[in-house]
Design an enzyme around this catalytic site. Structure first.
Site, PDB file in Angstrom:
ATOM      1  N   GLU A   1      -1.370  22.345 -17.449  1.00  0.00           N
ATOM      2  CA  GLU A   1      -2.771  21.920 -17.438  1.00  0.00           C
ATOM      3  C   GLU A   1      -3.582  22.321 -18.680  1.00  0.00           C
ATOM      4  OE1 GLU A   1      -4.836  20.232 -15.066  1.00  0.00           O
ATOM      5  OE2 GLU A   1      -6.339  20.507 -16.625  1.00  0.00           O
TER       6      GLU A   1
ATOM      7  N   GLN B   1       1.867  19.885 -10.187  1.00  0.00           N
ATOM      8  CA  GLN B   1       0.612  19.211  -9.804  1.00  0.00           C
ATOM      9  C   GLN B   1       0.434  17.771 -10.272  1.00  0.00           C
ATOM     10  OE1 GLN B   1      -4.227  19.668 -10.246  1.00  0.00           O
ATOM     11  NE2 GLN B   1      -3.004  21.434 -10.677  1.00  0.00           N
TER      12      GLN B   1
ATOM     13  N   GLY C   1     -24.514  12.009 -22.030  1.00  0.00           N
ATOM     14  CA  GLY C   1     -25.037  10.672 -22.316  1.00  0.00           C
ATOM     15  C   GLY C   1     -26.312  10.745 -23.131  1.00  0.00           C
ATOM     16  N   GLY C   2     -27.046   9.667 -23.125  1.00  0.00           N
ATOM     17  CA  GLY C   2     -28.256   9.609 -23.932  1.00  0.00           C
ATOM     18  C   GLY C   2     -29.478  10.193 -23.237  1.00  0.00           C
TER      19      GLY C   2
ATOM     20  N   ASP D   1      -3.683  17.785 -15.256  1.00  0.00           N
ATOM     21  CA  ASP D   1      -2.693  17.518 -14.208  1.00  0.00           C
ATOM     22  C   ASP D   1      -3.146  16.381 -13.288  1.00  0.00           C
ATOM     23  OD1 ASP D   1      -0.844  19.372 -14.941  1.00  0.00           O
ATOM     24  OD2 ASP D   1      -1.634  20.959 -13.677  1.00  0.00           O
TER      25      ASP D   1
HETATM   26  N1  CAO Z   1      18.616  19.239  -7.993  1.00  0.00           N
HETATM   27  C1  CAO Z   1      19.139  19.861  -9.062  1.00  0.00           C
HETATM   28  N2  CAO Z   1      18.429  20.209 -10.148  1.00  0.00           N
HETATM   29  C2  CAO Z   1      17.109  19.929 -10.111  1.00  0.00           C
HETATM   30  C3  CAO Z   1      16.493  19.291  -9.035  1.00  0.00           C
HETATM   31  C4  CAO Z   1      17.312  18.942  -7.929  1.00  0.00           C
HETATM   32  N3  CAO Z   1      16.808  18.335  -6.871  1.00  0.00           N
HETATM   33  N4  CAO Z   1      15.178  19.152  -9.320  1.00  0.00           N
HETATM   34  C5  CAO Z   1      14.991  19.688 -10.520  1.00  0.00           C
HETATM   35  N5  CAO Z   1      16.136  20.148 -11.018  1.00  0.00           N
HETATM   36  C6  CAO Z   1      16.360  20.777 -12.298  1.00  0.00           C
HETATM   37  C7  CAO Z   1      16.124  19.852 -13.454  1.00  0.00           C
HETATM   38  O1  CAO Z   1      17.201  18.972 -13.622  1.00  0.00           O
HETATM   39  C8  CAO Z   1      15.967  20.830 -14.617  1.00  0.00           C
HETATM   40  O2  CAO Z   1      17.263  21.245 -15.026  1.00  0.00           O
HETATM   41  P1  CAO Z   1      17.772  21.201 -16.568  1.00  0.00           P
HETATM   42  O3  CAO Z   1      16.651  21.751 -17.400  1.00  0.00           O
HETATM   43  O4  CAO Z   1      18.958  22.076 -16.524  1.00  0.00           O
HETATM   44  O5  CAO Z   1      18.075  19.822 -16.909  1.00  0.00           O
HETATM   45  C9  CAO Z   1      15.351  22.047 -13.928  1.00  0.00           C
HETATM   46  O6  CAO Z   1      15.437  21.802 -12.516  1.00  0.00           O
HETATM   47  C10 CAO Z   1      13.928  22.369 -14.260  1.00  0.00           C
HETATM   48  O7  CAO Z   1      13.124  21.216 -14.445  1.00  0.00           O
HETATM   49  P2  CAO Z   1      11.864  21.316 -15.417  1.00  0.00           P
HETATM   50  O8  CAO Z   1      12.354  21.679 -16.787  1.00  0.00           O
HETATM   51  O9  CAO Z   1      11.075  20.080 -15.301  1.00  0.00           O
HETATM   52  O10 CAO Z   1      11.031  22.514 -14.775  1.00  0.00           O
HETATM   53  P3  CAO Z   1      10.385  23.775 -15.479  1.00  0.00           P
HETATM   54  O11 CAO Z   1       9.913  24.622 -14.351  1.00  0.00           O
HETATM   55  O12 CAO Z   1      11.260  24.439 -16.476  1.00  0.00           O
HETATM   56  O13 CAO Z   1       9.122  23.180 -16.272  1.00  0.00           O
HETATM   57  C11 CAO Z   1       7.076  21.945 -16.434  1.00  0.00           C
HETATM   58  C12 CAO Z   1       7.962  22.834 -15.567  1.00  0.00           C
HETATM   59  C13 CAO Z   1       5.917  21.477 -15.579  1.00  0.00           C
HETATM   60  C14 CAO Z   1       6.534  22.754 -17.619  1.00  0.00           C
HETATM   61  C15 CAO Z   1       7.894  20.733 -16.952  1.00  0.00           C
HETATM   62  O14 CAO Z   1       8.492  20.110 -15.859  1.00  0.00           O
HETATM   63  C16 CAO Z   1       7.080  19.722 -17.733  1.00  0.00           C
HETATM   64  O15 CAO Z   1       6.712  19.935 -18.898  1.00  0.00           O
HETATM   65  N6  CAO Z   1       6.787  18.579 -17.127  1.00  0.00           N
HETATM   66  C17 CAO Z   1       6.101  17.462 -17.767  1.00  0.00           C
HETATM   67  C18 CAO Z   1       4.644  17.742 -17.911  1.00  0.00           C
HETATM   68  C19 CAO Z   1       3.988  18.054 -16.601  1.00  0.00           C
HETATM   69  O16 CAO Z   1       4.037  17.327 -15.657  1.00  0.00           O
HETATM   70  N7  CAO Z   1       3.252  19.163 -16.606  1.00  0.00           N
HETATM   71  C20 CAO Z   1       2.329  19.423 -15.514  1.00  0.00           C
HETATM   72  C21 CAO Z   1       2.823  20.416 -14.623  1.00  0.00           C
HETATM   73  S1  CAO Z   1       1.562  20.766 -13.482  1.00  0.00           S
HETATM   74  O17 CAO Z   1       0.708  21.975 -14.194  1.00  0.00           O
END
Ligand code: CAO
Length: 488
Positions: free
Chosen positions: A200, A78, A308-309, A229
């Site tokens: 979030e 998001q 607010g106030g 988010d």
């Molecule tokens: N081709 C190949 N690999 C891909 C890819 C693509 N097109 N797109 C993503 N990937 C891979 C990434 O390289 C990553 O791999 P590695 O961990 O092996 O390096 C993997 O997909 C997962 O990516 P991620 O760790 O970002 O995703 P997740 O689902 O494990 O975590 C989240 C999700 C949101 C917790 C994390 O991305 C995060 O903390 N983001 C920053 C904060 C954020 O934006 N949070 C808000 C989310 S909305 O509620």
């Protein structure tokens, strides 16, 4: 005086340095689109390179504000998608890179229509094109390099370190395209939690919102608004537009980091204000003060007190017994106190020393709101709105999402928009909340997974038909068999 002189001289100095057209070209990726009117040579206000004379076109005829800006959209879930969708609404070309066969995880989350992209995805990814690329495949890396050269901004919100693990380090990106802006959302900024994944509600808790939301005698609460988010995505969009503006002068990109904790804190800043005020005594506008409950060391939860106030509270309206949203927010704004007293049938309060002034009212706010509620309970929330608005008394009905979805005025302004989608049919989305008189917003449906892969590879990146066929068979843009077996 001397300081003022320096300040006035500084923009001229900058303008002299950058006034040459060649320098303007160097600072942008698309000289043809950014070209200034050759008739105009004088720098605008001494600071801006070459602005054309004010347009004589009718308002709204100048198209889209960010037309020509190209976004390499590596976002998911998001926070990042909120940012890029806003840029897309403003006219930027958002090229969303997704993993072949998988895509943004939200495509399949909270699905309401079998086989169709979820509303979670469709409502956050309008005005984008989707290309599937395996960013870890050698050919995929080559395509990404072309995209980096082609685009102005890379936006991502992967977990900390994920972009680097793909080989897309800042050093690599900056060397490949020194003009590229790299914009990231992370949960936390540098510090003890920088490596944490964040969603979030974690951000709402870490940013000070949850501890200050809810009722005094209840647990901390998260809000229904996605301030962690979408709020952070909004901050990031602001950072990107600012960096694009600065690039006009420097010609180079920069890194932008928006930590969700910081974004939430920015939105909760009034509570940090109150934290500091606490050192100087009780927070008299909090109803807890009037109720005689002592304050602790940290800002307490204040229920529905106004931030607010001007004291305010949520009050029941006619029908509250059966309708959970039959409530109004009522603010006892000081300048209209007399009108409030008249409306609720308490004209004597206007001259009663216990009620006539804001400080006198503070210790008895609960009683005052209970009395006002006796009146609001006799009216619907819309009647309260109508009666109070006529007297400039600030009130607001508690609108349900159903009422918002059906509100014709929100449709008319383009804040709520109906979009048609090939697999799910019509759905509602939130259009551009920022209205600009000379920049039009066209809201387009979200793309299907990989819908524009071929178009982007051939028309945008210039791969020939043969090269496209070779890329296709390399496995860089299609799901691997292993992944397909796993999915089945
Ligand atoms: N081709 C190949 N690999 C891909 C890819 C693509 N097109 N797109 C993503 N990937 C891979 C990434 O390289 C990553 O791999 P590695 O961990 O092996 O390096 C993997 O997909 C997962 O990516 P991620 O760790 O970002 O995703 P997740 O689902 O494990 O975590 C989240 C999700 C949101 C917790 C994390 O991305 C995060 O903390 N983001 C920053 C904060 C954020 O934006 N949070 C808000 C989310 S909305 O509620």
């Amino acid at each position: 005086m001397a300081r003022r002189k320096v300040a006035a001289a500084e923009p001229k100095k900058i303008a002299r340095r950058i006034v040459k057209k060649s320098a303007v070209r160097a600072a942008t990726n698309r000289p043809a689109q950014m070209k200034a009117d050759p008739k105009v040579t004088a720098p605008h206000n001494g600071a801006w390179p070459e602005l054309p004379p004010p347009s004589t076109e009718p308002w709204g005829a100048e198209g889209k504000a960010l037309e020509g800006v190209r976004i390499l959209d590596f976002t998911h879930v998001q926070s990042g998608p909120t940012c890029t969708q806003l840029l897309g609404y403003m006219g930027a070309d958002c090229i969303k890179v997704e993993r072949p066969g998988v895509g943004d995880i939200t495509r399949g989350q909270l699905r309401d229509v079998k086989g169709a992209d979820s509303l979670y995805f469709t409502m956050l990814n309008g005005n984008k094109r989707s290309i599937t690329i395996d960013s870890k495949h050698p050919k995929g890396k080559e395509i990404l390099e072309r995209l980096i050269r082609h685009c102005d901004v890379l936006v991502e919100n992967f977990a900390p370190g994920a972009l680097d693990r793909m080989g897309l380090t800042w050093d690599y990106i900056h060397k490949t395209n020194p003009r590229m802006i790299v914009a990231s959302v992370k949960g936390f900024g540098p510090g003890p939690y920088e490596d944490c994944k964040v969603y979030e509600n974690v951000a709402q808790c870490a940013g000070g919102s949850a501890s200050t939301t809810g009722f005094r005698d209840g647990p901390p609460l998260v809000t229904g608004s996605q301030i962690g988010d979408s709020g952070t995505g909004l901050h990031l969009a602001f950072g990107i537009v600012t960096a694009l503006y600065q690039r006009m002068r420097t010609g180079r990109g920069q890194r932008i980091l928006c930590a969700m904790q910081d974004g939430v804190l920015n939105l909760a800043r009034v509570k940090l204000r109150d934290q500091q005020r606490l050192a100087h005594g009780p927070l008299t506008e909090y109803s807890q003060h009037g109720e005689g409950a002592p304050f602790g060391k940290a800002v307490p939860r204040a229920g529905n007190d106004s931030g607010g106030g001007q004291p305010g509270w949520i009050l029941k309206c006619k029908g509250w017994e059966t309708d959970p949203d039959s409530y109004t927010y009522f603010i006892t704004q000081a300048p209209v106190w007399g009108a409030i007293c008249d409306v609720i049938g308490k004209p004597e309060w206007k001259s009663d020393p216990d009620y006539a002034t804001p400080p006198a009212r503070l210790p008895r706010l609960r009683h005052i709101f209970n009395t006002i509620e006796e009146w609001t309970k006799t009216k619907t929330k819309f009647e309260v709105m109508e009666i109070c608005n006529q007297r400039d008394i600030p009130v607001g009905p508690i609108l349900s999402m159903k009422e918002i979805a059906e509100d014709q005025s929100l449709r008319a302004t383009g804040t709520v928009v109906e979009v048609d989608h090939p697999t799910r049919g019509k759905y509602l989305t939130v259009g551009n909340p920022v209205k600009m008189s000379d920049s039009v917003t066209e809201v387009r449906r979200s793309p299907l997974l990989g819908e524009h892969t071929e178009e982007i590879l051939t028309e945008v990146l210039g791969y020939s038909a043969e090269e496209y066929a070779a890329i296709k068979s390399s496995g860089a843009i299609t799901p691997s068999e292993k992944k397909e077996t796993e999915a089945a």
